[in-house]
Design an enzyme around this catalytic site. Structure first.
Site, PDB file in Angstrom:
ATOM      1  N   SER A 143      -5.992 -30.776   2.737  1.00  0.00           N
ATOM      2  CA  SER A 143      -6.885 -32.029   2.599  1.00  0.00           C
ATOM      3  C   SER A 143      -7.073 -32.886   3.570  1.00  0.00           C
ATOM      4  CB  SER A 143      -5.581 -32.840   1.709  1.00  0.00           C
ATOM      5  OG  SER A 143      -6.112 -33.635   1.575  1.00  0.00           O
ATOM      6  N   TYR A 156       2.416 -35.713   1.285  1.00  0.00           N
ATOM      7  CA  TYR A 156       1.192 -35.464   1.013  1.00  0.00           C
ATOM      8  C   TYR A 156       0.819 -34.391   2.160  1.00  0.00           C
ATOM      9  CZ  TYR A 156      -3.388 -33.529  -1.014  1.00  0.00           C
ATOM     10  OH  TYR A 156      -4.270 -33.041  -1.865  1.00  0.00           O
TER      11      TYR A 156
HETATM   12  N1  LIG Z   1      -9.130 -33.675  -6.243  1.00  0.00           N
HETATM   13  C1  LIG Z   1      -9.353 -33.724  -5.172  1.00  0.00           C
HETATM   14  O1  LIG Z   1      -9.752 -35.040  -4.080  1.00  0.00           O
HETATM   15  C2  LIG Z   1      -8.660 -33.020  -3.591  1.00  0.00           C
HETATM   16  C3  LIG Z   1      -8.703 -33.648  -2.439  1.00  0.00           C
HETATM   17  C4  LIG Z   1      -7.697 -32.726  -0.868  1.00  0.00           C
HETATM   18  C5  LIG Z   1      -6.672 -32.017  -1.365  1.00  0.00           C
HETATM   19  N2  LIG Z   1      -6.892 -31.114  -2.794  1.00  0.00           N
HETATM   20  C6  LIG Z   1      -6.218 -30.254  -2.824  1.00  0.00           C
HETATM   21  O2  LIG Z   1      -7.173 -29.315  -3.680  1.00  0.00           O
HETATM   22  C7  LIG Z   1      -6.146 -28.454  -4.356  1.00  0.00           C
HETATM   23  C8  LIG Z   1      -6.562 -28.440  -6.021  1.00  0.00           C
HETATM   24  O3  LIG Z   1      -6.693 -29.569  -6.543  1.00  0.00           O
HETATM   25  P1  LIG Z   1      -7.589 -30.554  -7.775  1.00  0.00           P
HETATM   26  O4  LIG Z   1      -7.370 -31.881  -7.273  1.00  0.00           O
HETATM   27  O5  LIG Z   1      -8.115 -29.297  -8.202  1.00  0.00           O
HETATM   28  O6  LIG Z   1      -5.809 -31.313  -8.983  1.00  0.00           O
HETATM   29  P2  LIG Z   1      -5.551 -30.583 -10.047  1.00  0.00           P
HETATM   30  O7  LIG Z   1      -3.774 -31.670 -10.840  1.00  0.00           O
HETATM   31  O8  LIG Z   1      -6.404 -30.989 -11.099  1.00  0.00           O
HETATM   32  O9  LIG Z   1      -5.170 -29.022 -10.173  1.00  0.00           O
HETATM   33  C9  LIG Z   1      -4.167 -28.429 -10.013  1.00  0.00           C
HETATM   34  C10 LIG Z   1      -3.725 -27.531 -10.337  1.00  0.00           C
HETATM   35  O10 LIG Z   1      -2.650 -27.212 -10.002  1.00  0.00           O
HETATM   36  C11 LIG Z   1      -1.127 -26.796 -10.790  1.00  0.00           C
HETATM   37  N3  LIG Z   1      -0.106 -26.713 -10.252  1.00  0.00           N
HETATM   38  C12 LIG Z   1       0.289 -27.659  -9.581  1.00  0.00           C
HETATM   39  N4  LIG Z   1       1.391 -27.105  -9.685  1.00  0.00           N
HETATM   40  C13 LIG Z   1       2.181 -26.204  -9.787  1.00  0.00           C
HETATM   41  C14 LIG Z   1       3.358 -25.342  -9.981  1.00  0.00           C
HETATM   42  N5  LIG Z   1       4.039 -25.473  -9.115  1.00  0.00           N
HETATM   43  N6  LIG Z   1       2.639 -23.924 -10.024  1.00  0.00           N
HETATM   44  C15 LIG Z   1       1.728 -23.311 -10.792  1.00  0.00           C
HETATM   45  N7  LIG Z   1       0.320 -24.668 -10.934  1.00  0.00           N
HETATM   46  C16 LIG Z   1       0.911 -25.888  -9.818  1.00  0.00           C
HETATM   47  C17 LIG Z   1      -1.829 -27.777 -12.155  1.00  0.00           C
HETATM   48  O11 LIG Z   1      -1.172 -27.214 -12.919  1.00  0.00           O
HETATM   49  C18 LIG Z   1      -3.359 -27.770 -12.446  1.00  0.00           C
HETATM   50  O12 LIG Z   1      -4.098 -26.661 -12.596  1.00  0.00           O
HETATM   51  C19 LIG Z   1      -4.560 -29.150  -4.723  1.00  0.00           C
HETATM   52  O13 LIG Z   1      -4.323 -28.184  -3.668  1.00  0.00           O
HETATM   53  C20 LIG Z   1      -5.316 -30.365  -3.854  1.00  0.00           C
HETATM   54  O14 LIG Z   1      -3.800 -31.139  -3.201  1.00  0.00           O
HETATM   55  C21 LIG Z   1      -7.445 -32.362  -3.477  1.00  0.00           C
END
Ligand SMILES: NC(=O)c1ccc[n+]([C@@H]2O[C@H](COP(=O)([O-])OP(=O)(O)OC[C@H]3O[C@@H](n4cnc5c(N)ncnc54)[C@H](O)[C@@H]3O)[C@@H](O)[C@H]2O)c1
Length: 283
Positions: A143, A156
């Site tokens: 991130s 985080y």
């Molecule tokens: N969306 C953003 O703006 C953003 C920014 C920076 C980083 N990220 C990172 O990108 C990645 C994806 O984020 P996103 O926005 O798609 O999130 P999201 O919440 O839409 O999707 C995350 C997925 O991971 C799964 N998950 C979470 N914990 C789990 C576990 N313990 N076991 C199995 N599955 C699990 C959830 O069920 C979900 O389907 C994450 O690591 C997040 O930290 C996202």
């Protein structure tokens, strides 16, 4: 450049929705076989049904990646699905925000377990097999908050910074075995995770101004912005790129001062009033 992942097999965590699903779609579109991992069983079933329509091999395993037996179960599923995994995308993640005083030990431990310990344990399970076969790609989804401190994000941000350090260690330890490891540091991307933040935050707040608008490319990123870079980084074409962090954040972490349309820089975020003229020329 058209990316081909034909003949490659990928494990993608957090693949039921958001960035994980977007990355999985892009990998499938490029010809990779897929093992999708997520704890949201129903969403995972519909994601895999959709991905099967692309014509490639798609399997799904619903589990919590922090479970003690998760890495062994994922490796067994990968072996029975396609022999061995060539690509691991550690995408599953969670975020809790709060002040340092507010965070409980349980919240800290859970965030660390999901965002850092589980990826480490999956790497430990799958990467030695990649090394033995002479090819591997690890992509960790970190991130932008690992690169720049933001308020109420200690837990985080710390886990995502740890993921970057892990990425570099994998790169160093396994580079000579044909395995690369890189991290993507997304800015704010429109996904279910960020939807609440984007929906509930005051668009005029300093936080929203900074993360969404005071950057070279304004507004939130889209899932495809991450997915297309992911497909490249896990491809054969990226064989000389390892141990890197690619920030995909509209330039957010590249600058604090963004020129306006006239090439002028508004001084909005300097800490001390009066040290500089309010508006300075970009040149
Ligand atoms: N969306 C953003 O703006 C953003 C920014 C920076 C980083 N990220 C990172 O990108 C990645 C994806 O984020 P996103 O926005 O798609 O999130 P999201 O919440 O839409 O999707 C995350 C997925 O991971 C799964 N998950 C979470 N914990 C789990 C576990 N313990 N076991 C199995 N599955 C699990 C959830 O069920 C979900 O389907 C994450 O690591 C997040 O930290 C996202």
């Amino acid at each position: 450049m058209k990316i081909s992942l034909a003949g490659r097999a990928a494990v993608v965590t957090g693949a039921a929705r958001g960035l994980g699903l977007g990355i999985a779609k892009r990998l499938a579109h490029s010809g990779a076989a897929l093992l999708l991992i997520d704890m949201l069983e129903a969403e995972l079933a519909s994601a895999s049904a959709e991905l099967r329509t692309y014509g490639g091999l798609v399997e799904a395993l619903s589990l919590d990646i922090t479970a003690a037996d998760a890495p062994a179960r994922i490796r067994a599923a990968a072996e029975s699905t396609f022999g061995a995994a060539d690509i691991l995308v550690n995408n599953a993640g969670m975020a809790i925000s709060g002040t340092i005083e507010e965070f409980t030990d349980e919240q800290w431990d859970r965030t660390l377990a999901v965002n850092l310990t589980a990826p480490f344990r999956l790497v430990r399970e799958l990467v030695p097999v990649m090394a033995a076969r002479g090819f591997g790609r690890v992509l960790n989804i970190s991130s932008w908050t690992a690169l720049a401190g933001i308020r109420q994000d200690a837990c985080y941000g710390a886990t995502k910074a740890g993921l970057i350090a892990l990425t570099r260690s994998i790169a160093v330890d396994y580079g000579s075995f044909g395995v690369t490891a890189n991290a993507i540091a997304p800015g704010t991307i429109e996904t279910p995770l960020s939807a609440d933040i984007l929906r509930n935050a005051d668009p005029d707040s300093a936080f929203m101004q900074i993360v969404l608008y005071n950057k070279p490319i304004s507004g939130p990123g889209q899932i495809d912005d991450i997915a297309s870079a992911a497909a490249f980084l896990v491809s054969d074409e990226a064989k000389h790129i390892t141990g890197q962090v690619i920030a995909i954040d509209g330039g957010l972490t590249a600058t604090r001062f963004v020129p306006d349309a006239e090439g002028r820089i508004e001084r909005r975020y300097l800490p001390k009033e009066g040290n500089l003229p309010n508006v300075v020329s970009a040149s």
